[in-house]
Design a protein around this motif. Structure first.
Motif, PDB file in Angstrom:
ATOM      1  N   PHE A  67      76.786  39.070   1.915  1.00 47.53           N
ATOM      2  CA  PHE A  67      75.981  40.292   1.992  1.00 47.53           C
ATOM      3  C   PHE A  67      74.557  40.011   2.462  1.00 47.53           C
ATOM      4  N   LYS A  68      74.081  38.811   2.276  1.00 53.50           N
ATOM      5  CA  LYS A  68      72.811  38.451   2.906  1.00 53.50           C
ATOM      6  C   LYS A  68      72.971  38.447   4.427  1.00 53.50           C
ATOM      7  N   SER A  69      74.111  37.956   4.910  1.00 53.85           N
ATOM      8  CA  SER A  69      74.345  37.940   6.353  1.00 53.85           C
ATOM      9  C   SER A  69      74.493  39.345   6.912  1.00 53.85           C
ATOM     10  N   LEU A  70      74.846  40.319   6.045  1.00 55.03           N
ATOM     11  CA  LEU A  70      74.966  41.716   6.467  1.00 55.03           C
ATOM     12  C   LEU A  70      73.650  42.467   6.261  1.00 55.03           C
ATOM     13  N   ASN A  71      72.575  41.721   6.041  1.00 55.42           N
ATOM     14  CA  ASN A  71      71.208  42.256   5.941  1.00 55.42           C
ATOM     15  C   ASN A  71      70.982  43.066   4.671  1.00 55.42           C
ATOM     16  N   PHE A  72      71.515  42.593   3.550  1.00 49.99           N
ATOM     17  CA  PHE A  72      71.213  43.174   2.243  1.00 49.99           C
ATOM     18  C   PHE A  72      70.314  42.223   1.466  1.00 49.99           C
ATOM     19  N   ASP A  73      69.425  42.789   0.666  1.00 51.58           N
ATOM     20  CA  ASP A  73      68.735  42.004  -0.350  1.00 51.58           C
ATOM     21  C   ASP A  73      69.704  41.825  -1.517  1.00 51.58           C
ATOM     22  N   VAL A  74      69.958  40.586  -1.922  1.00 53.07           N
ATOM     23  CA  VAL A  74      70.969  40.316  -2.939  1.00 53.07           C
ATOM     24  C   VAL A  74      70.303  39.816  -4.214  1.00 53.07           C
ATOM     25  N   VAL A  75      70.677  40.415  -5.344  1.00 55.83           N
ATOM     26  CA  VAL A  75      70.216  39.996  -6.667  1.00 55.83           C
ATOM     27  C   VAL A  75      71.443  39.620  -7.484  1.00 55.83           C
ATOM     28  N   VAL A  76      71.445  38.421  -8.065  1.00 57.19           N
ATOM     29  CA  VAL A  76      72.582  37.950  -8.847  1.00 57.19           C
ATOM     30  C   VAL A  76      72.180  37.856 -10.309  1.00 57.19           C
ATOM     31  N   LYS A  77      72.976  38.457 -11.189  1.00 58.42           N
ATOM     32  CA  LYS A  77      72.778  38.378 -12.638  1.00 58.42           C
ATOM     33  C   LYS A  77      74.022  37.726 -13.248  1.00 58.42           C
ATOM     34  N   ARG A  78      73.784  36.784 -14.151  1.00 58.05           N
ATOM     35  CA  ARG A  78      74.915  35.995 -14.689  1.00 58.05           C
ATOM     36  C   ARG A  78      75.031  36.178 -16.194  1.00 58.05           C
ATOM     37  N   ASN A  79      76.271  36.325 -16.673  1.00 63.21           N
ATOM     38  CA  ASN A  79      76.596  36.364 -18.105  1.00 63.21           C
ATOM     39  C   ASN A  79      75.838  37.472 -18.839  1.00 63.21           C
ATOM     40  N   LEU A  80      76.128  38.700 -18.493  1.00 61.64           N
ATOM     41  CA  LEU A  80      75.476  39.855 -19.112  1.00 61.64           C
ATOM     42  C   LEU A  80      76.362  40.471 -20.193  1.00 61.64           C
ATOM     43  N   LYS A  81      75.755  40.849 -21.313  1.00 62.23           N
ATOM     44  CA  LYS A  81      76.438  41.639 -22.332  1.00 62.23           C
ATOM     45  C   LYS A  81      76.575  43.076 -21.839  1.00 62.23           C
ATOM     46  N   HIS A  82      77.396  43.864 -22.540  1.00 63.73           N
ATOM     47  CA  HIS A  82      77.665  45.215 -22.038  1.00 63.73           C
ATOM     48  C   HIS A  82      76.395  46.056 -21.955  1.00 63.73           C
ATOM     49  N   LYS A  83      75.469  45.897 -22.910  1.00 58.94           N
ATOM     50  CA  LYS A  83      74.218  46.653 -22.856  1.00 58.94           C
ATOM     51  C   LYS A  83      73.348  46.195 -21.683  1.00 58.94           C
ATOM     52  N   GLN A  84      73.390  44.907 -21.387  1.00 56.82           N
ATOM     53  CA  GLN A  84      72.606  44.399 -20.252  1.00 56.82           C
ATOM     54  C   GLN A  84      73.174  44.885 -18.918  1.00 56.82           C
ATOM     55  N   ILE A  85      74.504  45.022 -18.841  1.00 56.01           N
ATOM     56  CA  ILE A  85      75.103  45.596 -17.632  1.00 56.01           C
ATOM     57  C   ILE A  85      74.577  47.011 -17.421  1.00 56.01           C
ATOM     58  N   ARG A  86      74.567  47.796 -18.484  1.00 55.64           N
ATOM     59  CA  ARG A  86      74.057  49.164 -18.391  1.00 55.64           C
ATOM     60  C   ARG A  86      72.576  49.177 -18.018  1.00 55.64           C
ATOM     61  N   GLN A  87      71.796  48.258 -18.600  1.00 54.16           N
ATOM     62  CA  GLN A  87      70.367  48.211 -18.302  1.00 54.16           C
ATOM     63  C   GLN A  87      70.113  47.876 -16.838  1.00 54.16           C
ATOM     64  N   GLU A  88      70.873  46.925 -16.289  1.00 51.63           N
ATOM     65  CA  GLU A  88      70.705  46.567 -14.879  1.00 51.63           C
ATOM     66  C   GLU A  88      71.055  47.741 -13.963  1.00 51.63           C
ATOM     67  N   LEU A  89      72.116  48.459 -14.300  1.00 50.57           N
ATOM     68  CA  LEU A  89      72.514  49.609 -13.485  1.00 50.57           C
ATOM     69  C   LEU A  89      71.505  50.741 -13.615  1.00 50.57           C
ATOM     70  N   SER A  90      70.968  50.939 -14.809  1.00 51.87           N
ATOM     71  CA  SER A  90      69.950  51.970 -15.002  1.00 51.87           C
ATOM     72  C   SER A  90      68.687  51.640 -14.201  1.00 51.87           C
ATOM     73  N   ALA A  91      68.290  50.371 -14.229  1.00 51.78           N
ATOM     74  CA  ALA A  91      67.117  49.954 -13.454  1.00 51.78           C
ATOM     75  C   ALA A  91      67.369  50.130 -11.958  1.00 51.78           C
ATOM     76  N   LEU A  92      68.586  49.835 -11.519  1.00 52.34           N
ATOM     77  CA  LEU A  92      68.937  50.015 -10.113  1.00 52.34           C
ATOM     78  C   LEU A  92      68.858  51.486  -9.719  1.00 52.34           C
ATOM     79  N   ALA A  93      69.308  52.371 -10.603  1.00 54.73           N
ATOM     80  CA  ALA A  93      69.291  53.802 -10.313  1.00 54.73           C
ATOM     81  C   ALA A  93      67.871  54.354 -10.248  1.00 54.73           C
TER      82      ALA A  93
END
Length: 439
Positions: A204-230
């Motif tokens: 996806f970097k080659s397709l000209n996207f800015d890529v952010v990788v998050k590793r080993n997230l709990k369910h609340k952290q998944i929601r927090q990352e998606l909320s921040a993205l929104a």
């Protein structure tokens, strides 16, 4: 069109779409008989300048042997010297456009009938005459026009308007890679998932996207990352991508099935994940494609497939390790991991401009090799590399479905990816030049 010329156009499609103003070559292509006025009107109706350029190049590939040299002449006349040189440099043979020839039409023979003996009309009928001249010598702008198109009367697929995908960067790609699960979750670590994550980050970097990788997230952290993205401002972006690599589960649903697990063993429904980015919760992405790629099991059932005749099964086109993905050296669960399960129910309006691509059919396991990564991600990455400059996303995902369905684990178990598609237009990524040859 000569296959050599088709490949030249395909390899240089990115440059042509970026630099060509189709309106400048319409008259030249029309006067040379490459396109009819109706065909040019159809190209004009396809959307933006880039959309028109993309469709023009695709249509050129269907227009016969004269189309490529005629296109080169049009580019040269309109001052596109760099594009002309680029295309000519890959065509050492070269061709000159033949001058139009006057059709030679032979008249039909006349068979006189004696009106005084009408019975002879039936008793000795003349030989059946051809409906058309037996020989026509004419320089046709497109040999394919001599036979009707099989899709005649149907809406042409390449006339559908495409999404705008020329922002730089195109948008943000969030990768959530859950590898190591807490002991109380009763879920095994997902060895090999880092391979998938690294592949998709590079792709996806080659397709000209800015890529952010998050590793080993709990369910609340998944929601927090998606909320921040929104909550981010995506006004300058054309697209948003979310990739989740985790265990999953089957669940009831109203729109998107399944759920993915946090490393704490609590699941987040796919329906909830997609709702973070819908038009209501993320206004700056309204009307823009939101893409979700999920490498997770859809349940615990193993698919043994069904028997087909040998000619229906195509060989996998991947590398030499494809079979080891399907048939591990060891039969232990550590060698070939299976793990994904169900989600919770949510009820929201039908989303638009959203596509969710699943690694497996709801209810079934998704296969992953600890050394080579998952079947789905390996195939998706490779086919994006080979086809992003040529095909739209939905077509590429269909190729992924076909290839993954040919694999078998331990010679028995199968996997069938699929997607829920609410996109309204074709989506073409910003593929780098010669992307099918890049890493």
């Amino acid at each position: 069109m000569d296959p050599r010329h088709k490949k030249i156009l395909q390899r240089n499609r990115t440059n042509l779409v970026r630099d060509l103003d189709p309106s400048e070559v319409y008259d030249g292509l029309l006067s040379r008989g490459v396109f009819t006025q109706d065909m040019i009107d159809e190209i004009k109706s396809s959307g933006t300048r880039r959309d028109q350029a993309r469709q023009l190049v695709r249509d050129l590939e269907t227009r016969g042997s004269r189309a490529f040299p005629a296109f080169l002449e049009c580019l040269r006349e309109c001052g596109y010297e760099s594009l002309t040189s680029l295309l000519q440099s890959e065509d050492p043979v070269g061709q000159s456009v033949p001058s139009p020839q006057i059709p030679v039409i032979r008249p039909l023979p006349v068979c006189p009938i004696d009106v005084r003996e009408p019975d002879k009309i039936h008793s000795n009928p003349p030989k059946e005459l051809p409906l058309y001249p037996t020989e026509i010598d004419i320089a046709s702008p497109s040999p394919e026009r001599l036979s009707p198109r099989p899709t005649q009367g149907r809406t042409r697929r390449d006339s559908i308007q495409s999404y705008k995908m020329d922002a730089s960067p195109c948008g943000l790609c969030l990768i959530i890679n859950n590898v190591e699960f807490e002991q109380h979750s009763d879920l095994k670590d997902r060895n090999g998932s880092d391979i998938d994550s690294d592949k998709l980050e590079r792709r996806f970097k080659s397709l000209n996207f800015d890529v952010v990788v998050k590793r080993n997230l709990k369910h609340k952290q998944i929601r927090q990352e998606l909320s921040a993205l929104a909550k981010m401002d995506h006004s300058n972006s054309d697209c948003c991508v979310v990739i989740i690599l985790s265990h999953g589960t089957e669940a009831t649903h109203s729109r998107f099935p399944g759920a993915v697990y946090g490393v704490d063993g609590t699941s987040v429904p796919v329906q909830v994940i997609t709702n973070y980015l819908n038009g209501q919760h993320c206004p700056s992405l309204q009307g823009k494609p939101k893409l979700f790629f999920l490498q997770a099991c859809g349940g615990g059932e193993k698919d043994t497939g069904f028997e087909v005749s040998p000619d229906e099964v195509q060989p996998c086109m991947g590398g030499p390790d494809d079979q080891t993905d399907a048939i591990p050296v060891s039969s232990s669960s550590d060698s070939l991991s299976m793990s994904d399960e169900p989600d919770a129910r949510a009820t929201l309006p039908t989303p638009s401009d959203i596509l969710v691509s699943y690694s497996t059919f709801p209810g079934y396991v998704s296969w992953r090799d600890t050394k080579a990564g998952s079947w789905y991600v390996e195939t998706l990455d490779r086919l994006l590399k080979e086809n992003a400059a040529i095909h739209d996303l939905v077509t590429i995902l269909m190729m992924v479905n076909n290839e993954v369905s040919q694999n078998s684990a331990k010679g028995l178990f199968k996997q069938m990816p699929g997607s829920f598609n609410f996109l309204r237009k074709l989506l073409y990524f910003q593929a780098p030049p010669h992307s099918q040859f890049s890493t």
